[in-house]
Write an enzyme that holds these catalytic residues in place. Structure first.
Site, short mmCIF file in Angstrom:
data_model
loop_
_atom_site.label_atom_id
_atom_site.label_comp_id
_atom_site.label_asym_id
_atom_site.label_seq_id
_atom_site.Cartn_x
_atom_site.Cartn_y
_atom_site.Cartn_z
CD GLU A 149 -2.85 -1.28 2.35
OE1 GLU A 149 -2.83 -0.38 3.21
OE2 GLU A 149 -3.63 -2.27 2.42
CG ASN A 190 -0.83 -7.20 -1.16
OD1 ASN A 190 -1.41 -7.85 -2.03
ND2 ASN A 190 -1.32 -7.03 0.07
CG HIS A 226 -10.02 -5.58 0.75
ND1 HIS A 226 -10.29 -6.75 1.45
CD2 HIS A 226 -8.70 -5.34 0.94
CE1 HIS A 226 -9.18 -7.17 2.05
NE2 HIS A 226 -8.21 -6.34 1.75
CD GLU A 256 -4.83 -7.93 1.82
OE1 GLU A 256 -5.70 -7.22 2.35
OE2 GLU A 256 -3.61 -7.70 1.91
CG ASP A 258 -12.98 -8.69 1.80
OD1 ASP A 258 -12.88 -7.72 1.03
OD2 ASP A 258 -12.49 -8.70 2.95
#
Ligand SMILES: *[C@@H]1O[C@H](CO)[C@@H](O)[C@H](O)[C@H]1NC(C)=O
Length: 418
Positions: A149, A190, A226, A256, A258
């Site tokens: 990030e 990432n 996400h 990750e 979701d």
């Protein structure tokens, strides 16, 4: 019709009983995995039973245990109690491990974030952290998220302590330090919102190019994914963004995943739309040759970070809070099964392994069905197919790979044809 019927009869039991990682491997991915919540893992046996099934989740990543605040809360004092939970589970279950994360502005202890540093002193701090943590997990990590990030949502580099001291020079620095500490594991950048935020994606391409221009060893980009039900990009759009990075000679992965509902509780229509969104994400990975795998950020709504971080939203995962499979699980399973059986319009594998490891005859070889045999990948009795397992503690299957793949060490319990 006779042939089709025979093939269906052969495949039907496999597809019906297959689980997500099994299907993903047959579909040409390296893994389907999940993050492991450290506290749930200590208290919830039912949660751990599902998570420990390698046929369902072939890969783990720690939700919090390897982050800087968990591993070096005090300068020079390294603690691995939390980080080892995921590593031990992966070893016990024979699962791959993604490791996460080394350099990140968040969950960063105050002594780093608020210290007064110059380039030399902060380099020493980063180097010591990377060396110690990577050394502890050496030989166990398929990937390491080296840098997390570093780009802001508005398309500028994030104003972190690292950026304030080094500018963009810390991007190649941390990848060089990581390669020196562990030359085997694959090194990833990432980040989130790369899936649809054009400005952020452009800046991330620039970040990758800065690292590559400095001849530093970046090997993959993780798309956190996400996402939100109803606004998730479609399969083709997602594949196009993944290819921005594979065209830079990098692997990509969803790291990750979701997909949260913004209206709670979701009705059945919303649950079905969530399934479509999940299928598009997983499908886009199937469509891109160097997309290596998909990791969900937890598998059950029972322990998701989502409601705590985005209040009023939730139900973002594949299993509900009673550990029951949701419509989204069926969608993911279907899109993987379609690719695994060749009914996908863009199938990656031409070979379906219906038995990878016969339980009673460990020295016998995989049963291979080849709907579309290709000259370049001959079915050989003693050779594992691309992505197949070819070694590891307790492994008694094939140890050689079909051409042109080589048996590549992943960790002590898993080598794979890559
Ligand atoms: C981007 O956002 C960050 C954090 O919100 C802010 O500090 C920075 O000034 C913004 N940059 C631009 C160019 O708008």
């Amino acid at each position: 019709m006779h042939t089709t019927g025979l093939l269906a009869a052969l495949l039907a039991p496999v597809v019906v009983s297959a689980q997500l990682h099994e299907l993903a491997v047959k579909a040409g991915l390296q893994y389907f995995g999940t993050c492991i919540g450290e506290s749930a893992s200590q208290s919830d046996t039912a949660y751990m039973n599902i998570l420990s099934d390698k046929r369902e989740f072939g890969q783990l990543v720690p939700e919090n245990g390897q982050k800087w605040d968990a591993t070096e809360g005090t300068r020079g004092r390294f603690t691995y109690t939390q980080g080892d939970i995921s590593a031990s589970a992966a070893r016990r279950n024979g699962q791959l491990l993604r490791c996460h994360t080394l350099v990140w502005h968040s969950q960063l202890p105050n002594w780093v974030a608020s210290g007064s540093w110059n380039r030399q002193t902060l380099t020493e701090v980063i180097e010591s952290h990377i060396n110690n943590v990577m050394d502890h997990y050496r030989g166990q990590c398929l990937h390491w998220d080296v840098l997390n990030e570093a780009v802001d949502d508005n398309g500028s580099y994030r104003n972190s302590v690292f950026y304030r001291v080094f500018g963009t020079d810390y991007f190649p620095l941390v990848f060089n330090l990581a390669k020196k500490a562990d030359p085997v594991t694959k090194l990833y950048y990432n980040d989130y919102n790369l899936e649809y935020n054009g400005a952020k994606t452009e800046k991330t391409v620039e970040l990758v190019k800065i690292i590559q221009a400095a001849k530093a060893p970046i090997e993959g980009v993780g798309f956190q994914a996400h996402l939100i039900v109803g606004t998730t990009p479609n399969r083709a759009q997602l594949a196009t963004v993944l290819r921005r990075f594979t065209s830079l000679n990098l692997d990509v992965a969803y790291t990750e995943l979701d997909i949260r509902h913004e209206t709670m509780p979701p009705n059945s229509q919303a649950l079905s739309r969530q399934g479509t969104d999940y299928a598009n994400v997983v499908g886009s990975c199937l469509d891109v040759d160097r997309c290596v795998g998909v990791t969900v950020w937890g598998y059950t709504d029972k322990y998701s970070w989502v409601p705590g971080t985005f209040p009023g939203t939730g139900a973002a995962l594949l299993y509900d809070d009673q550990l029951r499979k949701k419509a989204a699980w069926t969608s993911v399973s279907s899109v993987l099964a379609a690719a695994a059986t060749g009914s996908n319009p863009n199938p990656q594998p031409t070979t379906i392994i219906t038995t990878t490891r016969p339980a009673t005859t460990p020295t016998s070889t995989p049963v291979v069905v080849e709907p579309t045999p290709t000259p370049s990948s001959p079915a050989s009795g003693s050779e594992a197919q691309r992505w197949g397992q070819c070694g590891g503690q307790g492994w008694s299957g094939p140890t050689r790979c079909v051409a042109p793949y080589t048996c590549t060490y992943g960790n002590p319990w898993y080598s794979q044809c890559l």
